[in-house]
Design a protein around this motif. Sequence first.
Motif, PDB file in Angstrom:
ATOM      1  N   ARG A 172       1.818  17.146   1.116  1.00 29.16           N
ATOM      2  CA  ARG A 172       3.067  17.314   0.375  1.00 29.16           C
ATOM      3  C   ARG A 172       3.284  16.169  -0.612  1.00 29.16           C
ATOM      4  O   ARG A 172       3.370  15.005  -0.228  1.00 29.16           O
ATOM      5  N   ALA A 173       3.408  16.503  -1.893  1.00 32.25           N
ATOM      6  CA  ALA A 173       3.612  15.489  -2.934  1.00 32.25           C
ATOM      7  C   ALA A 173       4.905  14.706  -2.708  1.00 32.25           C
ATOM      8  O   ALA A 173       4.961  13.507  -2.975  1.00 32.25           O
ATOM      9  N   VAL A 174       5.930  15.378  -2.195  1.00 32.13           N
ATOM     10  CA  VAL A 174       7.198  14.700  -1.974  1.00 32.13           C
ATOM     11  C   VAL A 174       7.034  13.547  -0.972  1.00 32.13           C
ATOM     12  O   VAL A 174       7.634  12.487  -1.127  1.00 32.13           O
ATOM     13  N   GLU A 175       6.209  13.734   0.030  1.00 30.63           N
ATOM     14  CA  GLU A 175       5.963  12.690   1.030  1.00 30.63           C
ATOM     15  C   GLU A 175       5.147  11.542   0.438  1.00 30.63           C
ATOM     16  O   GLU A 175       5.447  10.366   0.653  1.00 30.63           O
ATOM     17  N   ARG A 176       4.123  11.866  -0.332  1.00 30.34           N
ATOM     18  CA  ARG A 176       3.317  10.823  -0.985  1.00 30.34           C
ATOM     19  C   ARG A 176       4.165  10.023  -1.968  1.00 30.34           C
ATOM     20  O   ARG A 176       4.059   8.790  -2.037  1.00 30.34           O
ATOM     21  N   ASN A 177       5.026  10.704  -2.708  1.00 21.97           N
ATOM     22  CA  ASN A 177       5.889  10.013  -3.668  1.00 21.97           C
ATOM     23  C   ASN A 177       6.907   9.115  -2.979  1.00 21.97           C
ATOM     24  O   ASN A 177       7.243   8.039  -3.474  1.00 21.97           O
TER      25      ASN A 177
ATOM     26  N   MET B 169      -3.398   1.001  -0.002  1.00 19.76           N
ATOM     27  CA  MET B 169      -3.791   2.357   0.392  1.00 19.76           C
ATOM     28  C   MET B 169      -3.036   2.714   1.670  1.00 19.76           C
ATOM     29  O   MET B 169      -2.959   1.894   2.585  1.00 19.76           O
ATOM     30  N   ALA B 170      -2.489   3.911   1.697  1.00 15.44           N
ATOM     31  CA  ALA B 170      -1.766   4.361   2.886  1.00 15.44           C
ATOM     32  C   ALA B 170      -2.750   4.973   3.872  1.00 15.44           C
ATOM     33  O   ALA B 170      -3.691   5.654   3.486  1.00 15.44           O
ATOM     34  N   ARG B 171      -2.518   4.693   5.136  1.00 10.71           N
ATOM     35  CA  ARG B 171      -3.300   5.332   6.194  1.00 10.71           C
ATOM     36  C   ARG B 171      -2.667   6.686   6.513  1.00 10.71           C
ATOM     37  O   ARG B 171      -1.518   6.939   6.188  1.00 10.71           O
ATOM     38  N   GLU B 172      -3.420   7.545   7.174  1.00  8.15           N
ATOM     39  CA  GLU B 172      -2.953   8.906   7.458  1.00  8.15           C
ATOM     40  C   GLU B 172      -1.650   8.932   8.251  1.00  8.15           C
ATOM     41  O   GLU B 172      -0.808   9.788   8.033  1.00  8.15           O
ATOM     42  N   GLN B 173      -1.463   7.986   9.161  1.00  7.57           N
ATOM     43  CA  GLN B 173      -0.258   8.001  10.006  1.00  7.57           C
ATOM     44  C   GLN B 173       1.001   7.572   9.257  1.00  7.57           C
ATOM     45  O   GLN B 173       2.098   7.680   9.786  1.00  7.57           O
TER      46      GLN B 173
ATOM     47  N   ALA C  11      -2.888   3.687  -4.006  1.00 10.06           N
ATOM     48  CA  ALA C  11      -3.840   4.769  -3.758  1.00 10.06           C
ATOM     49  C   ALA C  11      -3.349   5.533  -2.527  1.00 10.06           C
ATOM     50  O   ALA C  11      -3.625   5.150  -1.391  1.00 10.06           O
ATOM     51  N   ILE C  12      -2.584   6.574  -2.782  1.00 12.82           N
ATOM     52  CA  ILE C  12      -2.014   7.386  -1.712  1.00 12.82           C
ATOM     53  C   ILE C  12      -2.632   8.777  -1.840  1.00 12.82           C
ATOM     54  O   ILE C  12      -2.231   9.560  -2.696  1.00 12.82           O
TER      55      ILE C  12
ATOM     56  N   CYS D 124       0.216   1.114   8.979  1.00 18.28           N
ATOM     57  CA  CYS D 124       0.359   2.219   8.024  1.00 18.28           C
ATOM     58  C   CYS D 124      -0.350   1.991   6.697  1.00 18.28           C
ATOM     59  O   CYS D 124      -0.538   2.938   5.937  1.00 18.28           O
ATOM     60  N   PHE D 125      -0.718   0.744   6.401  1.00 14.46           N
ATOM     61  CA  PHE D 125      -1.291   0.442   5.092  1.00 14.46           C
ATOM     62  C   PHE D 125      -2.516  -0.446   5.204  1.00 14.46           C
ATOM     63  O   PHE D 125      -2.664  -1.217   6.157  1.00 14.46           O
ATOM     64  N   HIS D 126      -3.355  -0.336   4.195  1.00 10.63           N
ATOM     65  CA  HIS D 126      -4.530  -1.187   4.048  1.00 10.63           C
ATOM     66  C   HIS D 126      -4.406  -1.825   2.673  1.00 10.63           C
ATOM     67  O   HIS D 126      -4.128  -1.147   1.688  1.00 10.63           O
ATOM     68  N   LEU D 127      -4.595  -3.137   2.603  1.00  7.26           N
ATOM     69  CA  LEU D 127      -4.394  -3.883   1.370  1.00  7.26           C
ATOM     70  C   LEU D 127      -5.700  -4.525   0.939  1.00  7.26           C
ATOM     71  O   LEU D 127      -6.404  -5.104   1.759  1.00  7.26           O
TER      72      LEU D 127
END
Length: 134
Positions: free
Chosen positions: A58-63, A88-92, A50-51, A32-35
């Motif tokens: 949806r901002a609520v999901e990113r937050n 950084m979050a991946r799309e999934q 970096a999301i 789910c993430f890249h570092l």
Amino acid sequence: MSSAGLPRDARLRRPGDFAALRTSSGRAGGRCFHLRYRENGLGHARLGLAISKRVSKRAVERNRIKRLLRESFRRVRHQLPSVDLMVMAREQAAGVPGAELLRDIDGLWKKLVASRADVAEPLKRADDTSTIER
């Protein structure tokens, strides 16, 4: 801000810090993430997130993802080496439950600690008579 929050000196805030991580840094990745990480010489780790909207419109999901990442970093930051980190979050990542996201990022923190521990120790020759500096 409450004392339980992430201190100002533990966060990446300048665009130049993020740009430096994009160009020359170490990498680690999970489901789910890249570092990205880079030595900072400050004596403590700093976190940048970096999301993008590509992860979720949806901002609520990113937050939610950012809150989970900050909480995870808060718990382990004193065990991490002196590096600047950009997660950084991946799309999934958007559809994944919180507990699973925490497991994924905790695995990346462990990879980071393990990789930095290998660099900190000098290499030994086969005959163990001296050490070789990296």
